[in-house]
Design a protein around this motif. Sequence first.
Motif, PDB file in Angstrom:
ATOM      1  N   ASN A  74       0.957  -1.221   0.047  1.00  0.00           N
ATOM      2  CA  ASN A  74       0.073   0.001  -0.193  1.00  0.00           C
ATOM      3  C   ASN A  74       0.963   1.173   0.115  1.00  0.00           C
ATOM      4  OD1 ASN A  74       0.695   0.889   2.741  1.00  0.00           O
ATOM      5  ND2 ASN A  74      -1.012  -0.467   3.514  1.00  0.00           N
ATOM      6  N   LYS A  79       1.269   3.867   2.338  1.00  0.00           N
ATOM      7  CA  LYS A  79       1.887   3.967   3.679  1.00  0.00           C
ATOM      8  C   LYS A  79       3.266   3.403   3.482  1.00  0.00           C
ATOM      9  CE  LYS A  79       1.575   3.773   8.684  1.00  0.00           C
ATOM     10  NZ  LYS A  79       2.622   2.826   8.788  1.00  0.00           N
ATOM     11  N   VAL A 134      -3.945   7.253   2.726  1.00  0.00           N
ATOM     12  CA  VAL A 134      -3.278   6.336   3.383  1.00  0.00           C
ATOM     13  C   VAL A 134      -1.855   6.449   3.787  1.00  0.00           C
ATOM     14  CG1 VAL A 134      -2.494   3.677   2.981  1.00  0.00           C
ATOM     15  CG2 VAL A 134      -4.746   4.609   1.829  1.00  0.00           C
ATOM     16  N   GLY A 138     -10.293  -1.356   1.352  1.00  0.00           N
ATOM     17  CA  GLY A 138     -10.204  -2.160   2.896  1.00  0.00           C
ATOM     18  C   GLY A 138     -11.401  -1.858   3.609  1.00  0.00           C
ATOM     19  N   HIS A 141      -3.767  -4.656   0.523  1.00  0.00           N
ATOM     20  CA  HIS A 141      -3.401  -3.272   0.893  1.00  0.00           C
ATOM     21  C   HIS A 141      -3.947  -2.834   2.261  1.00  0.00           C
ATOM     22  CE1 HIS A 141      -4.638   1.115   0.787  1.00  0.00           C
ATOM     23  NE2 HIS A 141      -3.781   1.135  -0.348  1.00  0.00           N
ATOM     24  N   SER A 142      -5.134  -3.210   2.433  1.00  0.00           N
ATOM     25  CA  SER A 142      -5.701  -2.755   3.730  1.00  0.00           C
ATOM     26  C   SER A 142      -6.827  -3.581   4.359  1.00  0.00           C
ATOM     27  CB  SER A 142      -5.948  -1.176   4.052  1.00  0.00           C
ATOM     28  OG  SER A 142      -6.793  -0.798   2.747  1.00  0.00           O
ATOM     29  N   THR A 194      -6.238  -5.932   8.101  1.00  0.00           N
ATOM     30  CA  THR A 194      -6.244  -5.242   9.139  1.00  0.00           C
ATOM     31  C   THR A 194      -7.590  -5.502   9.812  1.00  0.00           C
ATOM     32  OG1 THR A 194      -6.062  -3.379   8.132  1.00  0.00           O
ATOM     33  CG2 THR A 194      -4.166  -3.790   9.523  1.00  0.00           C
TER      34      THR A 194
END
Lengths: 190, 577
Positions: free
Chosen positions: B51, B53, B80, B383, B412-413, B416
């Motif tokens: 991603n 970040k 991000v 995400g 990517h997200s 989480t």
Amino acid sequence: METKNIMIVGVGGQGSLLASKLLGRLLLNQGYDVKVSEVHGMSQRGGSVVTYVRYGDKVYSPIIDKGEADFIISFEMLEAARNLEYLKKDGIVVVNTQQIDPMPVITGNASYPENLPQKMEAAGAKVDALDALSLACEAGSPKAVNIVLMGRFANYLGISDEAWQEALTQCVPTKFLELNRKAFDLGKNS
Amino acid sequence: MKKLLLGNDAVARGLYEAGCAVASSYPGTPSTEITEALAKYDDIFSEWAPNEKVAMEVAFGAALGGKRSFCGMKHVGLNVAADPLFTISYTGVNAGMVIAVADDPAMHSSQNEQDSRHYAIAAKIPMLEPADSSDCLEYAKLAYAISEEFDTPVLLRLCTRIAHSQSITEIGERIEIGKPYTKDAAKYVMMPAYAKLKHPIVEKRIKDLQEYAETNSLNRIEWGSRSIGIITSGTSYQYAKEVFGDEASILKLGMVYPLPDKTICDFAAAVDRLVVIEELDPVIENQCRALGLKVEGKEIFSLIGEFSQNLLAEKFGRSISAGCEKLEQEIPNRPPVMCAGCPHRGLFYTLMKQKLTVLGDIGCYTLGAVAPLSAMDMTLCMGASISALHGFNHADTGKKAVAVIGDSTFMHSGMTGLADIAYNGSASTVIILDNSITGMTGHQQNPTTGLNIKGDPAGRIDLEALCKAIGINRVRVVDPYNLAQNAEVIKEEVNIDEPSVIISRRPCALLKTVKPKPALTVDVDACKGCKLCMRIGCPAISIKNDKASVDATLCVGCGICTQLCAFDALQGYQEEV
């Protein structure tokens, strides 16, 4: 020279990228300032695609606005009609007569308009319609529709055949050059 | 040598010529081609990070280590990456660091229309904005020089019309450049004691950059008629030149933060009427107002969408040449659709049939929201499908809901959010649409594909093992082409009182490694014209003369439609025995 405007329109996946590359190269070789602009992202998903090619002594805006296009080169009939407002009065439309149904037509919520070349003429365009798909197949591949259309368009642009051939050589992989030359000639002379 | 280069390719060329050695990005339209172009240079280590970040932190690490680095992203990607961004502003860099961010006014391919210039202001980082490909190359190089001179990362802001337009660009040679790494905790360890010492340095740096903005070549005045003075940047500059030529004076800003206050005031004093032309938010205009200048801007121009030469001409009361008339007959729209053979189609058909609430995500599969599938209730950001599902299920609506998310978006997200589901517990069903590629942005590799940005073999994350390791006990795999299997597994999982993951696995039909099967044929005698096959929204199927018809140039023989037909009218290719 005042800036000239060419729009290349079609359906995602029809191969307009090579057409704009060839045109960009040709005009660059002629010593013009050139801008070529397109929107990526949805291009492989069957949506409408539009490429703007502008050339002249000095080109500022990368886009072509309504009423500005000298030429529309269309890979598909409906897409030519959709963009007609962008064409100058008496501007030229070079259009492949192929029809590709959009989703609203496929699902029966709309119908594909009939007699589009005549309607475009009535709206003030000069229309040169050709069956580029058949000519491309005759040249050896349905993918050569783009070069067939470029061949036909060469009749209007006023740039020498040698210059077109040179640009073609620069833009097309050697193993497809013969096929594309044939496609170009069929488009130009048929 | 002069070349016709795409804005994104020109940025890449500039980065290359400036000696960029490390590039890490996440794909996002309209920024993707920068990093794709960088990957072609052997002198640069380039990668797709999971991603933005991560990408920005990789680029920071490389700059820290003494190599000029780059990361690129679309506007929403910068959200991000905002966390590292704000503090890299404090640490500064060792070797230069350039961050490209591509805005998408008019939302050609985005979920919002945010203006990235706010990030430059908020993070106190200089931002350059090129107006054509030639600027792109030049500014990319200059950005490294500014980065090192002022010890700051530099933002390079593009918009769709600059990133995706080709114009003539002069290309040059590469320089090799590097700096030694020396440990300097007070500069790079941002704990309160050290960060407090850095903040005043950041404020001074912005003052120094403001001085620089007054004198450098990035901002220039093109004097014409002084009856109108236009302050502008990027693509708006091109529209202004197109409309006015030398019938107006133009202050072209190449550096959009910090702004050259003195230059702006001097310019304002020299013209009769001052107008700011900027797409999206009134950033330059607000600064003019803060300087006490009489200025026009957003009372003339919209906060929404893109501009064009006609739009400008109209706003200034200039005539526009009328073109051909619009055709009287309505021209049917041609919206983007899932491709013929798209693996997402079968899955979304099942979700529609089961009337599930579908929390969606960012990718090609967002097209599951459109008719006739219409199988999506929400799409927010990368995400969000998974975390929002967890929240939705705690809202006790009584609705059966699922999340759908692509393989790349999950990496990517999405992970989480899944960890939250496993940790805090909800009987959520997450469907990972694993098509073995990042599809929407034009086929980029990701950590689940086993290939790197150059297409070479790379580490591969096993999605089943990952989901299990996160704590999801029920992980099942389905083939989205198999409607009966989809229906059975999805029904089972949404009715079970524990978290589960369904991996819908089938490579994107456009991948070169996927060989299409012969097109299906229609037995017109068997076809009753019931249109059941039309319910999947396949572009290859239409009704002609009250019978189903298959477009052989589009059909890849996926066979989903054959599973819908009650009369066996759609027939697949039979191998001869």
